[in-house]
Write an enzyme that holds these catalytic residues in place. Structure first.
Site, PDB file in Angstrom:
ATOM      1  N   ARG A   1      47.599 -39.810  41.730  1.00  0.00           N
ATOM      2  CA  ARG A   1      46.810 -39.770  40.498  1.00  0.00           C
ATOM      3  C   ARG A   1      45.342 -39.719  40.901  1.00  0.00           C
ATOM      4  O   ARG A   1      45.015 -39.767  42.088  1.00  0.00           O
ATOM      5  CB  ARG A   1      47.111 -40.987  39.637  1.00  0.00           C
TER       6      ARG A   1
ATOM      7  N   ASN B   1      41.746 -44.471  32.877  1.00  0.00           N
ATOM      8  CA  ASN B   1      42.389 -45.654  33.470  1.00  0.00           C
ATOM      9  C   ASN B   1      41.602 -46.067  34.703  1.00  0.00           C
ATOM     10  O   ASN B   1      41.422 -45.276  35.633  1.00  0.00           O
ATOM     11  CB  ASN B   1      43.830 -45.318  33.887  1.00  0.00           C
ATOM     12  N   GLU B   2      41.124 -47.276  34.689  1.00  0.00           N
ATOM     13  CA  GLU B   2      40.496 -47.877  35.865  1.00  0.00           C
ATOM     14  C   GLU B   2      39.520 -46.933  36.578  1.00  0.00           C
ATOM     15  O   GLU B   2      39.760 -46.527  37.717  1.00  0.00           O
ATOM     16  CB  GLU B   2      41.570 -48.345  36.842  1.00  0.00           C
TER      17      GLU B   2
ATOM     18  N   GLU C   1      45.898 -55.450  31.642  1.00  0.00           N
ATOM     19  CA  GLU C   1      47.068 -55.306  32.520  1.00  0.00           C
ATOM     20  C   GLU C   1      47.186 -56.525  33.416  1.00  0.00           C
ATOM     21  O   GLU C   1      46.182 -57.039  33.914  1.00  0.00           O
ATOM     22  CB  GLU C   1      46.909 -54.108  33.465  1.00  0.00           C
TER      23      GLU C   1
ATOM     24  N   GLU D   1      55.359 -46.110  41.857  1.00  0.00           N
ATOM     25  CA  GLU D   1      55.317 -47.573  41.710  1.00  0.00           C
ATOM     26  C   GLU D   1      56.650 -48.101  41.201  1.00  0.00           C
ATOM     27  O   GLU D   1      56.703 -48.957  40.315  1.00  0.00           O
ATOM     28  CB  GLU D   1      54.183 -47.965  40.761  1.00  0.00           C
TER      29      GLU D   1
ATOM     30  N   PHE E   1      58.932 -50.100  42.170  1.00  0.00           N
ATOM     31  CA  PHE E   1      59.309 -51.520  42.202  1.00  0.00           C
ATOM     32  C   PHE E   1      58.256 -52.423  41.559  1.00  0.00           C
ATOM     33  O   PHE E   1      58.320 -53.639  41.677  1.00  0.00           O
ATOM     34  CB  PHE E   1      59.602 -51.972  43.632  1.00  0.00           C
ATOM     35  N   HIS E   2      57.267 -51.818  40.904  1.00  0.00           N
ATOM     36  CA  HIS E   2      56.277 -52.655  40.216  1.00  0.00           C
ATOM     37  C   HIS E   2      56.979 -53.408  39.099  1.00  0.00           C
ATOM     38  O   HIS E   2      57.800 -52.852  38.383  1.00  0.00           O
ATOM     39  CB  HIS E   2      55.157 -51.785  39.652  1.00  0.00           C
TER      40      HIS E   2
HETATM   41  C1  GLA Z   1      46.598 -50.595  37.921  1.00  0.00           C
HETATM   42  C2  GLA Z   1      46.881 -49.360  37.144  1.00  0.00           C
HETATM   43  C3  GLA Z   1      48.311 -49.214  36.787  1.00  0.00           C
HETATM   44  C4  GLA Z   1      49.193 -49.600  37.940  1.00  0.00           C
HETATM   45  C5  GLA Z   1      48.876 -50.996  38.356  1.00  0.00           C
HETATM   46  C6  GLA Z   1      49.735 -51.462  39.505  1.00  0.00           C
HETATM   47  O1  GLA Z   1      46.208 -51.645  37.182  1.00  0.00           O
HETATM   48  O2  GLA Z   1      46.096 -49.230  35.995  1.00  0.00           O
HETATM   49  O3  GLA Z   1      48.516 -47.870  36.426  1.00  0.00           O
HETATM   50  O4  GLA Z   1      48.990 -48.725  38.988  1.00  0.00           O
HETATM   51  O5  GLA Z   1      47.545 -51.035  38.806  1.00  0.00           O
HETATM   52  O6  GLA Z   1      49.427 -52.763  39.888  1.00  0.00           O
END
Ligand code: GLA
Length: 677
Positions: free
Chosen positions: A109, A147-148, A319, A367, A369-370
């Site tokens: 990403r 996002n972030e 989050e 991700e 296994f998140h």
């Molecule tokens: C960030 C991202 C999410 C995900 C989490 C994983 O906060 O915004 O998309 O990747 O980390 O911990």
């Protein structure tokens, strides 16, 4: 209010990863867990625009309708953190370039340069379409931009942007040369074309250039955000707009400055530890978010519109991880009960709810296994049961949203000081502004004090004590901010490496700490760095670590002194009356107990008192107060039951608390305090 009287509870929902049959089940489960808000569409660009100009919004229409029918509100995201493969192929110049000159490729990403015109135009286009299509959708509660924000780039677009930003800041090249001290190592620029981003170079880079690049890049990312925000605001003036901050020393974003541009500060937080260290990290992250919100509200374009939630220190945990936490080498389990206790720790410190990444664990992808609220095991699982329990708790706590966190101590935080202390060739690579803030925050928290992070220049009315931990940079305004505060009767504790350099990271001459010598009544001649693990004894019984200094008093009185080594007999901690106030100087990193006692003494002398002086060790107490009521959050982080004197009603159980509440091991109480408590 984002949610008309309810706290935000839910998380990232990615229906695009699942067939439509699962969506209905998702909404059912969300209702069961009392979810109030989900973030939709964060990484959905390739599903919304599978080919240039071909749009497929129908599935999103259905999802939003389903959520609305289920009574769940939506934080609708713009998908710009993950451009589709077709975009990268069509615009290779918009792919990011590292400091080493390597162009990164599609496959993860965030594969874009935020300064590339093609990327910015594409981001505006998809945002505009989303705004137009969903402006009137009844499920829409909040816009979630991107996002972030946190990627960096060194391509020619970034370089051109950097030059533009520098011209704006310095006007002429002489001023830039002076600010960057280019007389050192023959770096004098005679033409703007010679000015570049700080790419990989032979040896130590120019510190002024590195610092200004981080400032520029934060502004460039902010401009990208603001473009999207403006489109969304124009379409839906009544819907708040935010973006989720990612935290970490590597993040090239000045979150406090950004806070003036978001309608709600939102952070993502993933502690690097699943145990007690997580509790300290949560408290700090939550306090930072609150500090940014308050700072931002003062500079917000809508500040005159009335009561912005940020002014009250409201923000949102956007989050967090329900269970497994990434730590180097292996993931760690969040033990039973921690999800709720930790979530309420954020709410105690001003969050408007608790959101998670993500709703349903994916079956594939990077991700896989998140952790998720609905884990791979499905709803018949500990995690989902805890999610249902947490939903019930948050439901009972809605009224606390009106409360402002009470904090008698202010702690200075500054992104640029953090960046400047990340440079190489400093006296120690162990000392960072953010670490020093964390250490001071931990000591204050253990002593029972809540504190608000503030930025240089912020009003200090209402704070008994100001703490400056390695606030390395100080322009003249910052120096005056501290001086005037103390002169007018304020109390301050200043730590080593504060006020040593100016805003261009050039040393303030004449003895350290140049900006605060007069206020402190000291002059530091030399630093003495200690080896890892080395300790220097102090006459007061504690020890100092990492850092020590030759402190000459010039009006201050010694409070503690070095007891051995080259500095034996010389002051380590001093106190100075200046005007009507008091300024403490701490020239080493005291051991935890000593630092806690020192800050406690300084706070008490300044008239502050701990939130709940009778709370036993290991029970965290935070108070939120509104004009009508006050709420005492009590979080028992210990493995045994704890009794805390208080009176009122425990909102979580409904029980009347006559004179004390007993918290089970790992338990939480939120007491609406009896008037006069
Ligand atoms: C960030 C991202 C999410 C995900 C989490 C994983 O906060 O915004 O998309 O990747 O980390 O911990």
């Amino acid at each position: 209010m984002v949610l008309d009287g309810r706290l935000c509870y839910g998380g990232d929902y990615n229906p695009e990863q699942w067939p439509a049959e699962v969506w209905k089940q998702d909404v059912e489960l969300m209702r069961q867990a009392r979810v109030t808000l989900v973030t939709v569409g964060v990484f959905a660009w390739s599903r919304l625009e599978p080919a240039p100009g071909r749009y497929t919004f129908d599935w999103l229409d259905q999802v939003l309708d389903l959520l609305h029918a289920g009574g769940i509100r939506v934080a609708l995201a713009t998908p710009t953190a993950s451009p589709p493969p077709w975009f990268s192929l069509a615009h290779p110049d918009a792919l990011p370039v590292t400091a080493d000159g390597v162009r990164l490729h599609h496959g993860s990403r965030d594969t874009y340069c935020a300064a590339a015109p093609a990327y910015r135009a594409a981001a505006r286009r998809i945002t505009g379409l989303l705004a137009e299509r969903y402006a009137d959708h009844p499920a829409l509660a909040l816009w979630h931009v991107h996002n972030e924000y946190g990627t960096t780039c060194h391509c020619h677009h970034a370089e051109a942007g950097f030059r533009r930003w520098l011209r704006d800041r310095y006007r002429d090249l002489d001023a830039l040369n002076d600010a960057w001290t280019t007389s050192f190592w023959s770096q004098h620029h005679s033409d703007w074309a010679q000015v570049s981003t700080p790419r990989a170079t032979q040896y130590l880079p120019n510190p002024g250039q590195v610092l200004d690049f981080r400032r520029y890049w934060s502004d460039e990312l902010l401009a990208a955000y603001v473009e999207q925000r403006n489109l969304l605001r124009a379409a839906t003036p009544g819907v708040p707009v935010t973006t989720n901050y990612v935290l970490g020393d590597w993040v090239p974003v000045d979150h406090a400055r950004w806070a003036a541009e978001v309608d709600l500060v939102a952070i993502d937080h993933y502690p690097s530890d699943a145990g007690p260290a997580a509790e300290e990290q949560i408290a700090l992250a939550a306090d930072l978010a609150r500090g940014w919100a308050r700072h931002g509200a003062r500079h917000h374009a809508r500040a005159t519109d009335g009561d912005l939630p940020g002014a009250r220190g409201s923000w949102l945990l956007m989050e967090s991880a329900p269970n497994l936490i990434y730590t180097p080498g292996r993931m760690h389990t969040r033990e039973p009960g921690r999800m709720a206790r930790h979530s309420l720790a954020y709410v105690a410190r001003g969050s408007r709810g608790a959101m998670f990444f993500q709703w349903r664990a994916p079956r594939g992808g990077a991700e896989l296994f998140h952790s998720a609220l609905v884990p791979h095991a499905g709803p018949d699982s500990r995690i989902f049961r805890e999610a249902v329990e947490l939903g019930g708790m948050l439901d009972r706590l809605a009224e606390v949203d009106a409360g402002v966190v009470e904090a008698p101590v202010a702690i200075a935080w500054d992104a640029a000081s953090g960046w400047a202390l990340q440079q190489r060739a400093l006296p120690s690579d162990r000392i960072h502004h953010h670490t020093e803030v964390a250490v001071a925050h931990r000591a204050l928290r253990r002593a029972g004090y809540a504190c608000d992070p503030v930025l240089p220049g912020d009003p200090l009315t209402g704070y008994a004590l100001l703490v400056l931990p390695a606030l390395y940079l100080a322009d003249d305004d910052t120096a005056a901010w501290v001086r005037d505060h103390v002169h007018g009767g304020g109390h301050v504790v200043i730590g080593y490496l504060s006020g040593v350099a100016d805003e261009h990271a050039r040393i303030r001459l004449g003895g350290y700490p140049g900006a605060y010598r007069d206020v402190l009544g000291v002059r530091v001649e030399e630093f003495h760095l200690l080896a890892d693990g080395e300790e220097v004894p102090l006459t007061g019984g504690g020890t100092g670590r990492f850092w020590a200094e030759t402190v000459r008093v010039a009006g201050a009185e010694p409070v503690d002194a070095y007891a051995a080594g080259v500095l034996a007999g010389q002051p380590a901690v001093t106190r100075h009356r200046y005007g009507d106030g008091v300024a403490w100087y701490v020239s080493t990193r005291p051991d935890e107990g000593t630092y806690q006692r020192l800050l406690d003494e300084a706070a008490r002398a300044a008239g502050a008192s701990p939130t709940c002086p009778d709370a036993p060790p290991g029970v965290e107490a935070v108070r939120r107060r509104s004009p009508e009521a006050s709420w005492l959050f009590l979080l028992n982080h210990t493995a045994s039951a704890q009794r805390v004197p208080t009176a009122g009603i425990d909102l979580l159980t409904g029980a009347v608390v006559e004179d004390a509440v007993t918290l089970p091991a790992g338990g939480v109480a939120v007491v609406r305090e009896r008037a006069g408590a």
